[in-house]
Design an enzyme around this catalytic site. Structure first.
Site, PDB file in Angstrom:
ATOM      1  N   GLU B  61       0.822  -1.221   0.000  1.00  0.00           N
ATOM      2  CA  GLU B  61       0.000   0.000   0.000  1.00  0.00           C
ATOM      3  C   GLU B  61       0.852   1.266   0.000  1.00  0.00           C
ATOM      4  O   GLU B  61       0.590   2.213  -0.743  1.00  0.00           O
ATOM      5  CB  GLU B  61      -0.955  -0.001   1.200  1.00  0.00           C
ATOM      6  CG  GLU B  61      -2.107  -0.996   1.077  1.00  0.00           C
ATOM      7  CD  GLU B  61      -1.717  -2.419   1.452  1.00  0.00           C
ATOM      8  OE1 GLU B  61      -0.540  -2.642   1.820  1.00  0.00           O
ATOM      9  OE2 GLU B  61      -2.584  -3.304   1.378  1.00  0.00           O
ATOM     10  N   HIS B 130     -11.721  -3.796   9.518  1.00  0.00           N
ATOM     11  CA  HIS B 130     -12.287  -3.720   8.170  1.00  0.00           C
ATOM     12  C   HIS B 130     -13.451  -2.742   8.104  1.00  0.00           C
ATOM     13  O   HIS B 130     -14.289  -2.838   7.207  1.00  0.00           O
ATOM     14  CB  HIS B 130     -12.782  -5.101   7.702  1.00  0.00           C
ATOM     15  CG  HIS B 130     -11.705  -5.953   7.090  1.00  0.00           C
ATOM     16  ND1 HIS B 130     -10.553  -6.270   7.749  1.00  0.00           N
ATOM     17  CD2 HIS B 130     -11.613  -6.548   5.870  1.00  0.00           C
ATOM     18  CE1 HIS B 130      -9.797  -7.030   6.970  1.00  0.00           C
ATOM     19  NE2 HIS B 130     -10.413  -7.211   5.819  1.00  0.00           N
TER      20      HIS B 130
END
Lengths: 323, 350
Positions: B61, B130
């Site tokens: 990322e 999440h």
């Protein structure tokens, strides 16, 4: 043997960085340069050897110790000194200082001091340029500490995956601030082997030998431009002065003074001067003239910076966004 | 009858149109070309625009955000997609230290026209890592722009504006919005960054909401109307730049403010909205403003606990009634569907 013109150019390039930084160190105690400075005195050969192999349109990215990279790539000296003095005429309008040099005309796209942070950006700039069909090469300069950052590995992985025309140049000066390599990385492993482990072609050479640096850089540039992808180059070198600031700091005891004295004997500039004199390419007088020319250039840059106006107050909120 | 699209399709169409118009736009993210196409938002784009412009990426990322920043410096317009906000936390150096600063710290010489799409998860046990909606973090940083569209119309219009914008934009999509439908015109249109939208006019209380909480606010406004209370619902939709004027003018009219958001209460964006209203409309306020936000604990996974964690329309309408001194007379309606899904058609797992 390289031709006399190249050797002289390399010598002048290193000498210029040395004289500029020594003058910065002399002037720094006047407290007019009010930003951190990370001098690269002792490490000039890496910057000059690598940048000499590049075209003006090629990109260079750098870190906190960026004066040498900026000047070697052709960055404007007056804008750099004015930037360090925090003036409106600085290369970043005084908003960046010594750690954020930039010169688009010279292809020096930027320096930032977060360790490792420009490595993926350099990869992206090279890849983006290639996607647009340009034949540019990008070089990212970083230190030994950057290999301890995750982003280094992420960047090498992607650069090889996409055969990005980028050259990773590691200046291994053995210290991350005051922390020696031995407390940060396992001693039985060479830095360039880490890059090799990623499958990236990698080489190691004496970073104080500007000819060795240039020769490896030239090969890497040729390969990148020809679509052959990335190369990693490790150059061992040594920072003479303190991590940040104008002084020597061997009194702190974090590194043995003998180590510094040994490296000082291997000064990249003195070594090349000897070769130039021996080969009769330059005379003492010619070298003296070169020195005086750089000194006057630097004095003019300092004068320019001092006389330049401060950034206008309206600049404070300017350029946060496009409009 | 105007054409209706799902929110996910509206996103897809915005990217498609921008890629067709501007060859410097490219789309990159883990799973972008996969068969699920990031909840449908990227389906079919690779077939149309090719594998050089619609790319999967390594699970890196931070590194890949840096690569995107670099391509932006070289003249591209990258659109990065992360399937969850939480994953982008690995890229904070590149987003906050780099992308947000390159224009300013280099004296305006460089620009980073980057869009980072981040998806806020919710329900079906998304749990602590999440489901975070960290819009307040990003909105805190000068140099970033932050938008959170609620409707399919705004999703398309704001995404086109974001891709065309010369600054880095954090584009936050709530997972529970991907399936909603609404009118979406064909072709290119833009919703300007920095404009809020009055979703429903009213005179008694202002409900300023963000993203999915706008839908809860509209539901609350429906029930409040039955009690004779006219709630004005404002979709903030752009957190930075913030359309302060629309909120402040509404508060001057209603004298009451409720802010509903999907982030945590403490140091959250709701506090910013309240502060602006207090600073600029203090004399109009008839009662203290109220924040409807998440309690200060991580997201629990168990559906039982998650049901307690997320505020809904009932909390918003209850707050409004308390402000207006209206007593609740109707018996509470039991939930007709499980509370951990946006609608009964959602059967997990992601």
């Amino acid at each position: 043997m390289m031709d006399a013109e190249i050797l002289t150019r390399l010598y002048r390039g290193m000498l210029r960085i040395r004289i500029v930084e020594e003058r910065i160190a002399e002037l720094y105690p006047q407290q007019e340069m009010r930003c951190p400075v990370h001098l690269c005195i002792g490490q000039e050969a890496v910057a000059v050897g690598v940048c000499d192999a590049l075209d003006r349109g090629d990109y260079v990215f750098s870190n906190h110790r960026s004066h040498g990279h900026y000047l070697a790539k052709g960055g404007d000296l007056r804008s750099m000194i004015a930037e360090i003095y925090g003036k409106a005429t600085g290369c970043a309008q005084g908003k960046g200082g010594s750690m954020h040099l930039v010169d688009l005309d010279a292809g020096f796209l930027g320096a930032t001091p977060i360790v490792g942070s420009t490595i993926p950006i350099g990869v992206g700039a090279a890849w983006g340029s290639a996607l647009k069909g340009e034949s540019r090469v990008a070089v990212v300069f970083f230190g030994d500490g950057a290999l301890e950052e995750g982003v280094f590995h992420e960047s090498l992985n992607f650069a090889l995956l996409k055969k990005v025309p980028v050259i990773f140049v590691c200046e291994n000066n053995l210290y991350s601030v005051y922390s020696p390599l031995a407390v940060r990385q396992p001693g039985e492993r060479e830095l360039f082997c880490i890059a090799g482990g990623h499958g990236v072609e990698s080489h190691q050479a004496d970073g104080n030998d500007v000819l060795a640096v240039r020769s490896l850089a030239e090969r890497a540039v040729e390969k990148a431009r020809g679509g052959g992808g990335p190369t990693f180059l490790e150059f061992k070198t040594y920072r003479w002065r303190e991590h940040c600031g104008p002084n020597y700091d061997d009194d702190l005891g974090y590194r043995p003074e003998t180590e510094f004295l040994e490296w000082k004997k291997r000064c990249p500039i003195a070594a090349l001067r000897e070769r130039l004199l021996e080969a009769g390419i330059c005379s003492d007088r010619g070298i003296g003239e070169m020195e005086s020319a750089v000194k006057s250039e630097m004095e003019a840059a300092v004068e320019f910076a001092r006389r330049s106006p401060w950034p206008a107050d309206t600049l404070l909120m300017g350029d946060v966004y496009a409009s | 009858m105007p054409r209706e699209l799902k929110y996910a399709q509206a996103i897809n169409e915005a990217i498609d149109l921008c890629m067709a118009r501007d060859p410097s736009v490219y789309l990159m993210g883990l799973g972008v070309p996969d068969p699920k196409g990031v909840f449908g938002t990227t389906l079919g784009l690779r077939a149309k625009h090719g594998d050089r412009r619609v790319l999967d990426m390594p699970t890196s990322e931070n590194g890949m955000t840096g690569v995107a920043v670099g391509t932006a410096l070289a003249g591209c317009r990258p659109v990065m997609t992360h399937q969850r906000v939480d994953f982008a936390l690995l890229a904070l150096d590149q987003i906050v230290n780099q992308a947000a600063k390159w224009r300013y710290m280099f004296g305006g010489k460089l620009k980073v026209p980057l869009v980072v799409r981040l998806i806020v998860g919710r329900g079906w046990g998304q749990g602590p890592q999440h489901s975070q909606s960290l819009h307040s973090w990003f909105a805190h940083v000068p140099g970033l722009k932050v938008v959170m569209p609620t409707t399919p119309y705004d999703a398309k219009g704001l995404l086109i504006s974001s891709i065309e914008d010369d600054d880095p934009v954090i584009f936050l999509e709530h997972r529970w919005l991907h399936g909603i439908t609404g009118p979406v015109p064909e072709g290119v249109y833009r919703v300007p960054l920095g404009s809020a939208r009055v979703m429903r006019e009213g005179r008694d209380v202002t409900i300023a909401a963000i993203s999915h909480m706008c839908l809860e606010a509209l539901r609350a406004a429906d029930t409040l109307a039955e009690d004779g209370c006219q709630a004005e619902v404002i979709d903030i939709r752009s957190l930075r730049p913030l359309d302060e004027k629309t909120v402040v003018e509404s508060v001057r009219k209603t004298g009451r403010l409720i802010v509903a958001e999907g982030g945590w209460r403490s140091c959250g964006f709701g506090a910013e909205i309240v502060a602006r209203a207090v600073e600029q409309a203090f004399p109009s306020l008839k009662c203290p403003p109220c924040r409807i936000a998440l309690p200060d604990c991580p997201t629990p996974t168990s559906p039982r606990l998650a049901a307690k964690f997320y505020p809904r329309a009932a909390e918003i309408s209850e707050a409004a009634r308390a402000m207006l001194g209206i007593r609740e007379t109707r018996p509470p309606v039991p939930a007709s569907a499980p509370l951990d899904v946006p609608d009964p058609s959602f059967t997990g797992p992601f």
